[in-house]
Design an enzyme around this catalytic site. Structure first.
Site, PDB file in Angstrom:
ATOM      1  N   GLU A 178       0.816  -1.216   0.000  1.00  0.00           N
ATOM      2  CA  GLU A 178       0.000   0.000   0.000  1.00  0.00           C
ATOM      3  C   GLU A 178       0.849   1.266   0.000  1.00  0.00           C
ATOM      4  O   GLU A 178       0.796   2.073   0.938  1.00  0.00           O
ATOM      5  CB  GLU A 178      -0.924   0.020   1.229  1.00  0.00           C
ATOM      6  N   GLU A 227      -4.935  -8.861   1.058  1.00  0.00           N
ATOM      7  CA  GLU A 227      -5.525  -8.534   2.365  1.00  0.00           C
ATOM      8  C   GLU A 227      -7.017  -8.340   2.166  1.00  0.00           C
ATOM      9  O   GLU A 227      -7.435  -7.671   1.219  1.00  0.00           O
ATOM     10  CB  GLU A 227      -4.978  -7.218   2.953  1.00  0.00           C
TER      11      GLU A 227
HETATM   12  C1  GAL Z   1      -4.278  -2.155   5.783  1.00  0.00           C
HETATM   13  C2  GAL Z   1      -2.803  -2.273   6.128  1.00  0.00           C
HETATM   14  C3  GAL Z   1      -2.519  -3.183   7.264  1.00  0.00           C
HETATM   15  C4  GAL Z   1      -3.582  -3.219   8.337  1.00  0.00           C
HETATM   16  C5  GAL Z   1      -4.981  -3.192   7.738  1.00  0.00           C
HETATM   17  C6  GAL Z   1      -6.094  -3.185   8.757  1.00  0.00           C
HETATM   18  O1  GAL Z   1      -4.539  -0.991   5.084  1.00  0.00           O
HETATM   19  O2  GAL Z   1      -2.069  -2.762   5.027  1.00  0.00           O
HETATM   20  O3  GAL Z   1      -1.264  -2.875   7.760  1.00  0.00           O
HETATM   21  O4  GAL Z   1      -3.396  -2.301   9.336  1.00  0.00           O
HETATM   22  O5  GAL Z   1      -5.108  -2.101   6.891  1.00  0.00           O
HETATM   23  O6  GAL Z   1      -6.326  -1.934   9.337  1.00  0.00           O
END
Ligand code: GAL
Length: 462
Positions: free
Chosen positions: A168, A367
């Site tokens: 990200e 993710e």
């Molecule tokens: C994403 C990030 C993670 C984690 C997740 C949940 O944007 O890549 O590090 O924190 O959000 O909040």
């Protein structure tokens, strides 16, 4: 159990984490400070319940136990990040042997348990020494990153085959240079654009180092948080607003990383507002010749936008929000804890867009997950009954399955995340894990969603 949604053979079931969020041992093992260690020292009150990154889930000491739990759940892949400041405490120069030992041990333990390591090089954690030299604003830091990447390929490339330069990359731009939720808490559009640009150059240089390293069967990618932009209506002003939001938040990294060039429309806007970044000769060529093999897609929420109601204050810092307003769609489904909309079909829309406009690049969901506050209230007999999380996963997986049926080259699904972890400024406010972590005792317990995931991995579907 009959399987309605069968996934392709060899599908990557796994989870993602990042160094700062799970390792702890922030001042052990020869690690240098990163911006999170430093910011927490300076302003602990900005972190939820004043909890910083010193201990987190203590993965540094408990990785063996954690990898056993992953194995028990049946996960076949695991994305973690290397902490740049653990490996090279000053950001450039001497490599920390204890850091090497730790990552070697984690990689070997994963492989021993048939879990494929996917490694991210940068997940929000700039070494403090490098930040003090200007961080991504300073072109010399870009070179330092390329060196660090090369070191990682040399040290671990014999065993790690899936590499990701950045997680990200737009988030440190937003957090650190626009919206005040990461150190160095600058609010300045011009500097933000320079940071974004240098991050992209650093990415391309790391890809170049990867190609030179000639890692057998290796693939290199980037992980982007793609937030599809949906306009409020068919009105041309709403459509334009959505298009510009997409340029700023998705295409700013997606196009150069996958297609090898920045969108002309984005350049035009920055030019019109006199905000083009400083570039060097050869950059465009570097970016063009170093596109990725594989794309990680982080997806949590869509972005809904509308035409602006009011003119922006042009005396204030240049912001993407000069071009659109956020739109709260009536009837949207919300995750009230995180304040994020849940829109499962967004994942399908992202994948179809990649199929149709990005050469159907090989991808995976890197993710996807649901953060919930005060999760202990769902505890029964010591186990968190997180049915909402199972519903969340199912809803997204159904759409992902549909995308695969329609020809998208989606290779896997990684949840955020394996076990409850420390989430930056939110610290432990929202829990995301398949496994709960008792913050006092560090005891791990598989949640109901983890039990459900066991069935999914065993059946390669649900
Ligand atoms: C994403 C990030 C993670 C984690 C997740 C949940 O944007 O890549 O590090 O924190 O959000 O909040």
């Amino acid at each position: 159990m009959s399987i309605h949604y069968a996934f392709p053979e060899g599908f990557w079931w796994g989870s993602a984490v990042s160094a700062t969020q799970i390792e702890g041992a922030a001042s052990e093992g020869g690690k240098g400070k990163n911006i999170w260690d430093y910011w927490y020292e300076q302003e602990p009150y900005r972190f939820f319940e004043n909890i910083g990154p010193e201990v987190t889930s203590d993965f540094y000491h408990r990785y063996k136990e954690d990898i056993q739990l992953m194995k028990e759940i049946g996960l076949n892949s695991f994305r973690f990040s290397i902490s740049w400041s653990r490996l090279i405490p000053e950001g450039r120069g001497d490599v920390n042997p204890e850091g090497v030992r730790f990552y070697d041990a984690v990689i070997d333990e994963l492989l021993k348990n048939d879990i494929e390591p996917f490694v991210t090089l940068f997940h929000f954690d700039m070494p403090l020494v490098k930040q003090n030299e200007g961080g991504w604003e300073n072109r010399a830091v870009v070179e330092a990153f390329a060196d660090y990447a090369k070191t990682c390929f040399q040290l671990f490339g014999d065993r790690v085959k899936k590499w990701f330069t950045f997680n990200e990359p737009i988030v440190p731009v937003e957090g650190g240079y626009l919206y005040d939720f990461h150190y160095p808490n600058v609010v300045d559009g011009r500097r933000a654009i320079q940071v974004a640009y240098h991050t992209m150059v650093a990415h391309a240089k790391a890809v170049e180092a990867f190609r030179k390293a000639e890692i057998k069967d290796g693939k290199i990618g980037i992980v982007l948080n793609l937030t599809p932009s949906y306009p409020r209506s068919g009105h041309p002003a709403d459509q334009k607003a959505a298009k510009i939001a997409d340029l700023f938040f998705n295409r700013s990294f997606l196009d150069p990383a996958v297609l090898g060039e920045y969108p002309a429309e984005l350049i035009e806007i920055l030019k019109a507002y006199d905000h083009l970044p400083q570039t060097e000769e050869g950059d465009a060529e570097l970016i063009r010749n170093h596109t990725v093999d594989l794309l990680g897609v982080n997806y949590y929420q869509p972005r809904r936008v509308k035409a602006k109601d009011h003119l922006p204050n042009t005396e204030g810092p240049f912001m993407p929000e000069w071009f659109f307003d956020a739109y709260e769609m009536p009837g949207r489904k919300m995750n009230p804890y995180r304040g994020w909309e849940i829109y499962e079909k967004g994942l399908y829309d992202i994948m179809i867009n990649l199929r149709d406009h990005y050469g159907n690049i090989e991808s995976f969901v890197s993710e996807n997950g649901m953060g919930v506050q005060n999760e202990e209230r769902f505890m029964q007999n010591g186990i968190i009954q997180d049915d909402y999380r199972i519903e969340f996963f199912k809803g997204h997986l159904k759409w992902l399955h549909q995308a695969i049926q329609e020809g998208c080259r989606v290779k896997g699904y990684h949840v955020w995340t394996f076990m409850d972890n420390w989430s930056w400024m939110n610290a432990y406010k929202n829990r995301y894990g398949l496994v709960s972590v008792d913050l006092k005792t560090q005891k791990r317990t598989i949640k109901k969603s983890g039990e459900w995931m066991k069935l999914v991995t065993r059946n390669n579907g649900f």
